[in-house]
Design an enzyme around this catalytic site. Sequence first.
Site, PDB file in Angstrom:
ATOM      1  N   THR A   1       1.058  -0.875  -0.201  1.00  0.00           N
ATOM      2  CA  THR A   1      -0.308   0.221   0.145  1.00  0.00           C
ATOM      3  C   THR A   1       0.728   1.406   0.094  1.00  0.00           C
ATOM      4  O   THR A   1       0.199   2.727  -0.454  1.00  0.00           O
ATOM      5  CB  THR A   1      -0.852  -0.421   1.309  1.00  0.00           C
TER       6      THR A   1
ATOM      7  N   ASP B   1       9.691  -7.362   3.023  1.00  0.00           N
ATOM      8  CA  ASP B   1       8.789  -7.542   4.044  1.00  0.00           C
ATOM      9  C   ASP B   1       8.870  -7.391   5.662  1.00  0.00           C
ATOM     10  O   ASP B   1      10.334  -7.446   5.641  1.00  0.00           O
ATOM     11  CB  ASP B   1       7.697  -8.682   3.724  1.00  0.00           C
TER      12      ASP B   1
ATOM     13  N   ARG C   1     -15.414  14.403  15.365  1.00  0.00           N
ATOM     14  CA  ARG C   1     -13.943  13.902  15.361  1.00  0.00           C
ATOM     15  C   ARG C   1     -13.152  14.886  15.427  1.00  0.00           C
ATOM     16  O   ARG C   1     -12.971  15.709  15.168  1.00  0.00           O
ATOM     17  CB  ARG C   1     -13.593  13.307  13.614  1.00  0.00           C
TER      18      ARG C   1
ATOM     19  N   TYR D   1      -9.863  -4.164  13.335  1.00  0.00           N
ATOM     20  CA  TYR D   1      -8.320  -3.710  13.109  1.00  0.00           C
ATOM     21  C   TYR D   1      -7.583  -3.232  14.770  1.00  0.00           C
ATOM     22  O   TYR D   1      -7.034  -3.205  15.384  1.00  0.00           O
ATOM     23  CB  TYR D   1      -8.541  -2.526  12.183  1.00  0.00           C
TER      24      TYR D   1
HETATM   25  N1  UDP Z   1     -17.374  10.277   6.993  1.00  0.00           N
HETATM   26  C1  UDP Z   1     -18.631  10.688   6.194  1.00  0.00           C
HETATM   27  N2  UDP Z   1     -18.632  10.071   4.776  1.00  0.00           N
HETATM   28  C2  UDP Z   1     -17.704  10.351   3.853  1.00  0.00           C
HETATM   29  C3  UDP Z   1     -16.155   8.902   5.174  1.00  0.00           C
HETATM   30  C4  UDP Z   1     -16.566   9.481   6.448  1.00  0.00           C
HETATM   31  O1  UDP Z   1     -19.849  11.649   6.898  1.00  0.00           O
HETATM   32  O2  UDP Z   1     -17.428   9.919   2.614  1.00  0.00           O
HETATM   33  C5  UDP Z   1     -17.432  10.576   8.097  1.00  0.00           C
HETATM   34  C6  UDP Z   1     -17.067   8.832   8.993  1.00  0.00           C
HETATM   35  O3  UDP Z   1     -19.061   8.630   8.988  1.00  0.00           O
HETATM   36  C7  UDP Z   1     -17.232   9.655  10.532  1.00  0.00           C
HETATM   37  C8  UDP Z   1     -16.925  11.136  10.087  1.00  0.00           C
HETATM   38  O4  UDP Z   1     -16.788  10.867   8.495  1.00  0.00           O
HETATM   39  O5  UDP Z   1     -18.120   9.902  11.299  1.00  0.00           O
HETATM   40  C9  UDP Z   1     -14.800  10.646   9.475  1.00  0.00           C
HETATM   41  O6  UDP Z   1     -14.543   9.177   9.493  1.00  0.00           O
HETATM   42  P1  UDP Z   1     -12.676   8.817   8.720  1.00  0.00           P
HETATM   43  O7  UDP Z   1     -13.388   7.602   7.772  1.00  0.00           O
HETATM   44  O8  UDP Z   1     -12.957   9.531   7.566  1.00  0.00           O
HETATM   45  O9  UDP Z   1     -12.635   8.221  10.143  1.00  0.00           O
HETATM   46  P2  UDP Z   1     -12.523   7.697  11.048  1.00  0.00           P
HETATM   47  O10 UDP Z   1     -13.311   9.038  12.129  1.00  0.00           O
HETATM   48  O11 UDP Z   1     -13.682   6.415  10.200  1.00  0.00           O
HETATM   49  O12 UDP Z   1     -11.569   7.056  11.481  1.00  0.00           O
END
Ligand code: UDP
Length: 324
Positions: free
Chosen positions: A34, A50, A220, A140
């Site tokens: 990745t 790896d 967040r 995870y």
């Molecule tokens: N989120 C969203 N739309 C998207 C991607 C993420 O509404 O296309 C929301 C997701 O549900 C979370 C926040 O944005 O509440 C942050 O998501 P992200 O995947 O960036 O990080 P996580 O908090 O899951 O690690």
Amino acid sequence: MILVIGGAGYIGSHIVKELLEQGRDVIVLDNLTTGKRDAVDPRAELIEADLSDRKVLKELFQSKPIEAVMHFAANSLVGESVNKPYKYYENNVGKTIILLEEMKEANINNFVFSSTAAVYGIPETDLISEDLATKPINPYGRSKLMVEHILEDAFQAHGLNYVTLRYFNAAGAYHTGEIGESHDPETHLIPIILGHLLGERESISVFGTDYPTQDGTCIRDYIHVSDLASAHILAVDALIDKKVDRRVYNLGNGAGYSVKEVIEACQEVTGIQANVVESPRRAGDPAVLVASSKKIRDELNWAAKYDLNAIISSAWNWHKNRTY
Ligand code: UDP
């Protein structure tokens, strides 16, 4: 000399650059599944292998004066981890044990580990400190927590010194725009919004508008990848200088932003209007995740420098001209 495992990935590549800027010698080991070759600063030696390749590790540890290992190489998609748990336990836990064994053989005792806010699961309080119960809700998060336990056991058994850093929402890009966030598939909010504003996708979905928050969307704690980098450097130096032996620190800004607020900030920074679709909740998303980073501030004198606008501006600078 510092060995950065997973130094071709998003966060690892930023730490590599910051270490090099400080005049440190850096070796990157990455299998490039990745990670991106172009993300690795050419001043660092890149070993394409790896992290479970004992032969490569043995040779490396015998031939180079490695003072500390930083470990970023992991699978990190929550949804995928639910469907492919063995992959996550093998790559994130099994391979890390091999690395730790080889470090022990070579008498290398300083280790910085990338962990995650996902170890907390769905916390009962909004401001998360390190002493809160760890109850991950997906493979995870569990794989990262398992390694945290292994590190503690290794400290007790043979004196492995470690700092575990639990990241909240890493975002943003290097100030020059040379490297930045690039995942395939992309699942993170800020790169998804910016990709949309550049015409890469027709709309963006807001996952859930009925959360118990002010505007109904999830909150967040977004932290600039360069602030993560400065914390890693403080951590590795504290280990090398024997100022700490085993520590777990949260890394966030301590400020929460809702999905709608992030979209608004992206519109403000770029001057482009987004096409937003309100969608159902995404499985496993807690309503609010905000870090208390008091412990690392107090103990290592770390402070975040970048706010949400600075994070988005740097990410935009990268996204407009990205090369990988
Ligand atoms: N989120 C969203 N739309 C998207 C991607 C993420 O509404 O296309 C929301 C997701 O549900 C979370 C926040 O944005 O509440 C942050 O998501 P992200 O995947 O960036 O990080 P996580 O908090 O899951 O690690």
